[in-house]
Design a protein around this motif. Structure first.
Motif, PDB file in Angstrom:
ATOM      1  N   THR A   1      -2.278 -25.414 -13.976  1.00  0.00           N
ATOM      2  CA  THR A   1      -2.281 -24.827 -12.634  1.00  0.00           C
ATOM      3  C   THR A   1      -0.959 -24.131 -12.330  1.00  0.00           C
ATOM      4  N   ASN A   2      -1.065 -23.030 -11.614  1.00  0.00           N
ATOM      5  CA  ASN A   2       0.127 -22.347 -11.152  1.00  0.00           C
ATOM      6  C   ASN A   2       0.189 -22.391  -9.631  1.00  0.00           C
ATOM      7  N   ASP A   3      -0.486 -23.375  -9.061  1.00  0.00           N
ATOM      8  CA  ASP A   3      -0.436 -23.579  -7.617  1.00  0.00           C
ATOM      9  C   ASP A   3       1.007 -23.900  -7.244  1.00  0.00           C
ATOM     10  N   CYS A   4       1.509 -23.256  -6.194  1.00  0.00           N
ATOM     11  CA  CYS A   4       2.924 -23.476  -5.810  1.00  0.00           C
ATOM     12  C   CYS A   4       3.218 -24.960  -5.626  1.00  0.00           C
ATOM     13  N   LEU A   5       2.268 -25.647  -4.960  1.00  0.00           N
ATOM     14  CA  LEU A   5       2.523 -27.034  -4.614  1.00  0.00           C
ATOM     15  C   LEU A   5       2.538 -27.969  -5.822  1.00  0.00           C
ATOM     16  N   ALA A   6       2.139 -27.446  -6.997  1.00  0.00           N
ATOM     17  CA  ALA A   6       2.195 -28.294  -8.174  1.00  0.00           C
ATOM     18  C   ALA A   6       3.653 -28.558  -8.559  1.00  0.00           C
ATOM     19  N   CYS A   7       4.529 -27.633  -8.242  1.00  0.00           N
ATOM     20  CA  CYS A   7       5.943 -27.808  -8.613  1.00  0.00           C
ATOM     21  C   CYS A   7       6.897 -27.766  -7.429  1.00  0.00           C
ATOM     22  N   HIS A   8       6.542 -27.009  -6.389  1.00  0.00           N
ATOM     23  CA  HIS A   8       7.487 -26.854  -5.273  1.00  0.00           C
ATOM     24  C   HIS A   8       7.309 -27.954  -4.253  1.00  0.00           C
ATOM     25  N   ARG A   9       8.450 -28.364  -3.717  1.00  0.00           N
ATOM     26  CA  ARG A   9       8.382 -29.460  -2.761  1.00  0.00           C
ATOM     27  C   ARG A   9       9.313 -29.207  -1.593  1.00  0.00           C
TER      28      ARG A   9
ATOM     29  N   VAL B   1      16.186 -21.329 -17.132  1.00  0.00           N
ATOM     30  CA  VAL B   1      15.427 -22.094 -16.144  1.00  0.00           C
ATOM     31  C   VAL B   1      15.066 -21.151 -15.005  1.00  0.00           C
ATOM     32  N   MET B   2      13.927 -20.504 -15.173  1.00  0.00           N
ATOM     33  CA  MET B   2      13.465 -19.563 -14.159  1.00  0.00           C
ATOM     34  C   MET B   2      11.979 -19.773 -13.958  1.00  0.00           C
ATOM     35  N   MET B   3      11.536 -19.447 -12.756  1.00  0.00           N
ATOM     36  CA  MET B   3      10.140 -19.696 -12.421  1.00  0.00           C
ATOM     37  C   MET B   3       9.208 -18.959 -13.389  1.00  0.00           C
ATOM     38  N   GLU B   4       9.669 -17.783 -13.820  1.00  0.00           N
ATOM     39  CA  GLU B   4       8.850 -16.980 -14.709  1.00  0.00           C
ATOM     40  C   GLU B   4       8.530 -17.735 -16.009  1.00  0.00           C
ATOM     41  N   SER B   5       9.576 -18.378 -16.576  1.00  0.00           N
ATOM     42  CA  SER B   5       9.363 -19.114 -17.819  1.00  0.00           C
ATOM     43  C   SER B   5       8.325 -20.208 -17.613  1.00  0.00           C
TER      44      SER B   5
END
Lengths: 819, 174, 228
Positions: free
Chosen positions: B166-174, B151-155
């Motif tokens: 999308t690899n927009d940060c806000l798509a996953c980071h909160r 479980v890493m951001m790279e994967s």
């Protein structure tokens, strides 16, 4: 504990990487029940929403609680509930912190030792209740049920009825409510004969003139009035705020008219002068529906001066300017504006009524509504019907109860002060201390914090110490409950059943249903259930007065009446004005349910019921006075003073007695003016220069919000004084006293002094100092204790002598720079 | 690289190794080899012999963000009273059932709290096979003790890139 | 692609602070203890700016709710050395906490002081720990700010995608707009001509702070007062 806390944080979006988490927080106690932690660990993360009614203040806003795996995680407004329509105040939004508060009592406790050196020991519910029941039975056997008193707070509707029923069945006349709004009804009852507060149709008014009524912040439902205010944009309503301080309401009004504290009545009469002189009043209404406007000759041939000539003779603008500090051109302009804007509405509250002359001032203010003919019409004033609850069987009382109920109530003074009070904390204190007319044996206190709000704290504390059994229902140990012998903590509002109805000044009938959205965290109970339990233990007629196994059942029974009445509707979406119009055309006949159960389920699911349609009332219902008219000359007041004069003993003649009565009531007027709305001067101490006024802010309200850290932080955010009190001082005053913004100052009255920081602001009269109320706790949990000051502690022990309402703006003070 | 004294060099080396271990520990690079599950659960038997599917136990995988570790209730719908197999693990389960205690399964896959990951979105909407991230579970005869895909951001980002998501940060980071 | 923007009607707003609390509760913003709060470290993503102007008795108190303006040309993102703050394609100015090194350049660059810094280990003083699980908790040494409740957008997007439709006007609203008792805060897609935000942003009453700076804020204020 630490493990639990850490784990919970992790489970609930806690810190990632626990090594970052070191010794934060002021304390490491966390009040999350173990079962919830289990739940959070296992749960699939299922989200649910439950509607209930906020219980942090009596305004009764509908809330939606968001639960994840049955754990409440956030709160927002219920968009379909008619009072708040999705809006919330800061306190209500912070409700979860009161649910999770670490200082909530975990179960019933008993005090060991004196209040100053108390230790609190846990006690089981059975034990606590049987102790109380035993005492209650003893008193009944001895024929002294009247020695039990119940001091409620701001409960309304069903719960109030429940308490009253308990006391009635038991046989005590001593059920009182200690609440700021308790005696505000007096002036309306003197003029209009009503025993409930009127509601105002702000939505349809063109001009709203508010005398000291800080309705956006301190009113009975700030969220409702904020909603109404926000529509003024489309409605083109003009707001004029008359107040000594530039309050939240004043700063949102179109015009702020600063006024010397205690002279609101004089200004209202000055406006009456303009209306009468320029014939801008509603002549038809005044001629046909009022009493005492013109001079008249009574049946015994005595001539009485009328309101009109009294006003024209005494309240010309120049004199009013001298009294109030409001320039006469402003008075003339506002008077003309009032007369020409239709409909124009006049309201008075807080600043105008919290003084020794509050009743007369409010009479003067409300008289403007009569001059404008503001009754039973759009943009006017009316009275709201109670919701059609089922009728309960009348209480079957026995001889003991009947005798007990005949005793005079202990919270209402004997003798010649406070003739119109419903409850006077001052009279109560004196009566308990002097054991007149009888000693008090048991006192129940539910809600509020009388000792914190009291102007006579040491005496009230003494009185509480004198009562052999004081029972409190507080959930956090407060200044008042420190004097209790037993504390039976009640459920948080998210854990209990209740119906919130008849919120003051909401212009439609409504019932909001509080229901448990979460299992009780601690070993607490709903007060209604506690009383049912006690009644059953006392047995006999008392037990029979409650044919319900619990309060929920009683609530359901009451709501059956609402269901059967077929009126109103369950709160639902799309309730805009068009929707209401549509319903009106169809006779408001929606919401037919096939069964009560269906109605009930929907009711609990949606949050409540309301009925915006109000039938026009006949004039004899609107005016319940002896003359069945609006009485400028209050015959009710006349009768009461006559009674007092007759009672006050016969040695000297009637004239002397009458004089004595007027002096005791601090009425300086003489002749017919006594019974007409008039200005009474405030008995000020001579050597003090500044008026002390207090105000309540939304986050903390009556001081209970101070228990919540986020509210403490917000308390002085606008004044840049977080977690502490401040004194608002005008720049001129500050300059004279060599005070700069943020300096420590000493505010001293004849009673005592307070040390706090100054906030220099143009938003206050030069002759006034304002201190917010709500901080300065010596108890109420870890976040309230020891922050800020309580301005009530330096106030003189003065009351409105007619209704016993504390005179919160009658004290004058000195200001000095502190070192 | 500037010349350093041997001791300093040793220190730097030690520090670097220590740092790597710390960081790796934080990102869970070293897999949970020491992790022990309370019951030696056999996925293969349940899927092949009992004909079950993933969703039967991991109930909310299609409809919510988390897939959920099965509650005891789910086990008891088949296992209650008498054993239905000769597995030595079943009595352990039946003990939990009899005591009514939830099985203390150790969680293997988790995302940090600043990441939003929804199973529903990936499985239901994105039509991604469970095996893509979790490996071929139907072949597992032992319970899961380590992650198949770290479980890493790279994967996450690699897969998003491959699939044009999308690899927009806000798509996953909160 | 939608572009999210906010309109705050100051003629409706009373300054009750409900938005500030709704925001703190929604976003797990820590509570500052008395000493810290007093030294100006109270953290508000949605702050109420209060000023009193004019001489007595013509006093005017202005209360302006101030979230992050999510500028279209944000100065804060230019100075970030690690790319922890950036403007995303939908116009949201994001703050990625785990990338932030706490240099606070962005705080200095922001003309509106919209960002706050975690000076200490965050304190959710006892009893306040149960927060919104949809939002991560920040740690000491990172900058944080209003996100327009972007975590809400995630689930709204999911629902819309599943139902195969665009996001409806008013479907995605931040906590402040949702709880405002005066209904003064309107939120939506400024590029959708059907949206309320689009309509209101073209009102004669509209103004934006810092327009002369050329940062193009996406929070519009409506006020009759010209000089606000």
């Amino acid at each position: 504990m630490e493990i639990k806390r850490r784990e919970f944080l992790r489970l609930f979006g806690g810190l990632s990487g626990s090594f970052l988490f070191v010794g934060c927080g002021l304390d490491d106690v966390l009040d999350i029940p173990q079962s919830m932690i289990e739940q959070a660990r296992r749960g699939p993360g299922i989200e649910t929403w439950q509607n209930t009614i906020c219980g942090l203040c009596p305004a009764g806003c509908g809330t939606r609680v968001r639960l994840i795996d049955d754990i409440p995680v956030s709160v927002k407004g219920n968009p379909v509930y008619p009072i708040n329509r999705g809006g919330m105040c800061p306190l209500g939004l912070n409700a979860l912190h009161s649910l999770y508060h670490p200082d909530r009592l975990k179960g019933p406790v008993q005090r060991k030792g004196t209040p100053d050196h108390a230790t609190w020991e846990s006690i089981s519910w059975e034990n606590a209740l049987s102790q109380i029941a035993e005492r209650l039975v003893e008193l009944r056997v001895a024929g002294k049920p009247h020695q039990v008193a119940f001091l409620g707070h701001e409960e309304n509707g069903l719960l109030k009825q429940h308490f009253a029923r308990f006391m009635q069945a038991y046989g005590s006349p001593n059920y009182f409510q200690f609440a700021p709004s308790q005696n505000t009804v007096t002036p309306y009852s003197l003029l209009q004969g009503h025993l409930t507060l009127p509601a105002y149709d702000f939505l349809n008014a063109r001009l709203i003139v508010s005398f000291g009524s800080n309705f956006l912040e301190e009113g009975s439902s700030p969220v409702y009035y904020t909603k109404v205010y926000s529509h003024h944009e489309e409605q083109q309503t003009r707001y004029v705020q008359i107040e000594s301080r530039h309050s939240l309401t004043a700063s949102n009004a179109d015009q702020w008219i600063p006024i010397r504290p205690g002279t609101y009545g004089a200004l209202a009469l000055g406006l009456s002068y303009v209306l009468i002189r320029e014939e801008l009043y509603d002549r038809e209404f005044v001629r046909s529906k009022t009493f005492g406007f013109e001079d008249r000759v009574d049946s015994s041939g005595v001539r009485h001066v009328g309101f009109k000539n009294m006003v024209l003779g005494n309240y010309y603008p120049e004199r009013v300017e001298e009294l109030t500090g409001v320039p006469s051109p402003v008075i003339l302009q506002l008077g003309r504006e009032l007369g020409n804007a239709h409909p124009a509405l006049v309201v008075g509250d807080q600043g105008a009524i919290d003084n020794t002359n509050g009743t007369f001032s409010t009479m003067a203010i409300h008289s403007l509504n009569a001059l404008l003919g503001n009754f039973e019409r759009e943009g006017g004033i009316f009275f709201v019907d109670d919701p059609p609850f089922s009728r309960f069987e009348p209480v079957q009382s026995d001889v003991v109860a009947r005798d007990g109920l005949k005793q005079s109530p202990i919270g209402i003074s004997e003798g010649d002060v406070y003739p119109f009070t419903r409850f006077s904390i001052e009279a109560f204190t004196k009566n308990v201390l002097s054991e007149t007319p009888y000693p008090l044996s048991v006192l129940f206190i539910r809600g509020g914090n009388p000792l914190f709000e009291s102007l006579n704290r040491s005496k009230l504390a003494e009185a509480l110490k004198k009562i052999p059994l004081v029972v409190s229902f507080d959930s956090i140990l407060s200044e008042t409950s420190e004097f209790a012998h037993l504390i039976l903590p009640e459920h948080h509002f998210m854990e209990r059943w209740d119906a919130i109805s008849a919120v003051d000044s909401i212009p439609f009938a409504h019932v909001g249903i509080q229901h448990p959205v979460v299992q009780p965290f601690h070993d607490t109970k709903q007060v209604g259930d506690v009383l049912i339990g006690l009644a059953q233990q006392v047995g006999g007629v008392v037990g029979k007065a409650f044919p319900f196994s619990n309060y929920e059942e009683e609530l359901k029974f009451a709501m059956e009446g609402v269901y059967k009445s077929g009126t109103g509707a369950i709160a639902a979406g799309g309730a805009g004005s068009l929707w209401i119009q549509y319903l009106q055309q169809r006779g408001w006949q929606i919401g037919r349910y096939s069964s009560f159960d269906e109605f009930w389920d929907r009711l609990v699911g949606q949050g409540g019921w309301w009925n915006p349609i109000r039938k026009r009332k006949n004039w004899d219902v609107v005016f319940k006075t002896p003359s069945k008219k609006f009485e400028f000359f209050s015959q009710t007041l006349k009768k009461a003073l006559d009674n007092l004069t007759n009672q006050s003993g016969g040695e000297s003649g009637t004239a002397q007695n009458y004089e004595r009565v007027l002096n005791r009531l601090n009425i300086s007027a003489r002749g017919d003016t006594v019974f007409l709305p008039h200005h009474e001067p405030i008995p000020h101490e001579p050597d003090m220069l500044f008026h002390l006024v207090t105000f309540r802010v939304l986050p903390v309200r009556d001081g209970q919000g101070a228990a919540l850290p986020m509210m403490q932080e917000l308390f002085g955010h606008s004044a840049n004084r977080h977690w502490e009190s401040w004194a608002e001082i005008h720049p001129e005053t500050a300059a004279i006293n060599n005070i700069s913004d943020g300096d420590w100052v000493l505010i001293s009255s004849v009673v005592g002094s307070l040390r706090l920081r100054a906030k220099i602001t143009e938003g206050i009269m030069p002759s006034v100092v304002a201190i917010p109320f709500g901080l300065g706790h010596t108890s109420l949990g870890r976040y309230a204790k020891g922050h800020g000051v309580n301005p009530n502690t330096i106030m003189r022990n003065l009351y409105d002598q007619l209704n016993g309402k504390p005179a919160l703006q009658a004290t004058k003070v000195k200001i000095a720079r502190a070192t | 690289m500037p010349k350093l004294r041997p001791t300093t060099r040793k220190l730097v080396l030690l520090g670097t190794i220590g740092g790597i271990i710390l960081i790796a520990g934080y990102f869970k690079v070293f897999l949970h080899s020491d992790l022990r599950q309370p019951i030696q659960y056999n996925h293969k038997i349940h899927i092949e012999s009992a004909g079950m599917t993933c969703v039967d136990c991991h109930e909310s995988v299609l409809v919510s963000a988390s897939a959920t570790i099965p509650r005891l209730e789910i086990c008891t719908s088949c296992h209650s009273g008498e054993p239905i197999s000769d597995s030595p693990e079943e009595p352990k389960l039946l003990k939990f059932v009899a005591d009514g205690n939830e099985i203390p399964w150790q969680r293997v896959y988790s995302v940090p709290d600043h990441v939003y990951f929804s199973h529903q979105r990936h499985v239901t909407d994105g039509r991604i096979e469970c095996a893509t991230c979790h490996g071929n579970i139907p072949d597992f005869t032992q319970p899961v003790t380590s992650t198949f895909m770290p479980v890493m951001m790279e994967s996450c980002m690699d897969c998003h890139r491959l699939n044009g998501v999308t690899n927009d940060c806000l798509a996953c980071h909160r | 692609m939608p572009k999210w923007a906010m309109v705050i009607d100051l003629d409706k707003c009373t300054g009750c602070d409900a938005c500030a609390v709704a925001c703190k509760m929604e976003n797990n913003v820590p509570i500052a203890d008395p000493a810290e709060a007093q030294s100006g470290r109270a953290m508000f993503w949605m702050d109420m700016m209060t000023t009193t102007e004019g001489a007595f008795p013509n006093t005017v108190t202005k209360r302006v709710p101030k979230p992050c303006f999510h500028c279209d040309d944000p100065p804060c993102t230019l100075v970030c050395p690690v790319g922890a703050t950036y403007r995303n394609p939908e116009g949201l100015v994001a703050q990625i906490y785990h990338r932030c090194i706490g240099c606070r350049y962005c705080m200095a660059a922001c003309p509106f002081t919209a960002k706050v810094y975690n000076w200490y280990d965050p304190k959710w003083i006892d009893g306040a720990e149960v927060g919104n699980p949809d939002v991560s908790r920040r740690m000491v040494g990172v900058v944080e700010k209003c996100s327009f409740c972007s975590h809400r957008l995630m689930s709204v997007k999911e629902t819309a995608h599943r139902e195969d439709r665009p996001i409806m006007d008013g479907e995605y609203v931040p906590a402040c707009a949702e709880s405002c008792p005066a209904e003064a805060i309107v939120f939506g897609d400024i590029e959708n001509e059907e949206s309320r935000v689009y309509r209101l942003s073209r009102s004669y009453r509209v103004m934006r702070y810092g327009e002369d700076l050329g940062v193009k804020p996406k929070v519009y204020y409506l006020s009759r007062r010209t000089e606000t």
